[in-house]
Design an enzyme around this catalytic site. Structure first.
Site, PDB file in Angstrom:
ATOM      1  N   HIS A  55       0.867  -1.172   0.000  1.00  0.00           N
ATOM      2  CA  HIS A  55       0.000   0.000   0.000  1.00  0.00           C
ATOM      3  C   HIS A  55       0.904   1.223   0.000  1.00  0.00           C
ATOM      4  O   HIS A  55       1.611   1.481   0.971  1.00  0.00           O
ATOM      5  CB  HIS A  55      -0.902   0.023   1.236  1.00  0.00           C
ATOM      6  N   ALA A  89      -3.856   8.094  -0.354  1.00  0.00           N
ATOM      7  CA  ALA A  89      -3.087   7.431   0.700  1.00  0.00           C
ATOM      8  C   ALA A  89      -1.641   7.904   0.769  1.00  0.00           C
ATOM      9  O   ALA A  89      -0.970   7.688   1.779  1.00  0.00           O
ATOM     10  CB  ALA A  89      -3.127   5.918   0.504  1.00  0.00           C
ATOM     11  N   THR A 100      -6.095   0.764   2.923  1.00  0.00           N
ATOM     12  CA  THR A 100      -5.982   2.221   2.860  1.00  0.00           C
ATOM     13  C   THR A 100      -7.236   2.898   2.321  1.00  0.00           C
ATOM     14  O   THR A 100      -7.367   4.117   2.423  1.00  0.00           O
ATOM     15  CB  THR A 100      -4.793   2.621   1.975  1.00  0.00           C
TER      16      THR A 100
END
Length: 125
Positions: A55, A89, A100
């Protein structure tokens, strides 16, 4: 397997040409979902199909414009640009313990500019 006859009886499927899912394959060799009930097969399948996903967070540093490292200010406005904000994010300093998506969606309304009509007084009524 979906009960095709019941779906036709309630009108969900109009004729034999309507397409529905009758089986699901879990790999290119054609194994069905029940194959995952075998512990050895499931372990091998997980090792070959599950990977790492990163992420991307913390790639857009936040801080004052007089510092050369930050990209945005505390209102997510991009330094050196007008009418550009970063609201994803990448502005999170740390990876959240969950996905996220939710924290990003929660931040967006507070960081995005509001239309001037929304800032005016409430309409009567």
């Amino acid at each position: 397997m979906i009960e095709v006859r019941a779906l036709r009886e309630v009108g969900f499927l109009r004729d034999r040409n309507d397409t529905i899912v009758e089986s699901i394959r879990v790999d290119e060799q054609g194994h069905d979902v029940p194959a995952l009930l075998d512990e050895d097969f499931a372990g091998a399948w997980l090792r070959s199909n599950i990977g790492n996903y990163v992420h991307a967070v913390g790639t857009c540093r936040m801080g004052p414009a007089d510092n050369p490292l930050p990209v945005v200010d505390t209102h997510c406005r991009a330094h050196g640009h007008t009418r550009l904000r970063v609201i994803d994010a990448s502005i999170m300093p740390d990876v959240p313990t969950a996905k996220t998506h939710t924290p990003t969606v929660m931040r967006a309304p507070n960081r995005s500019p509001r239309p001037r009509t929304a800032l005016s007084s409430r309409p009567p009524g």
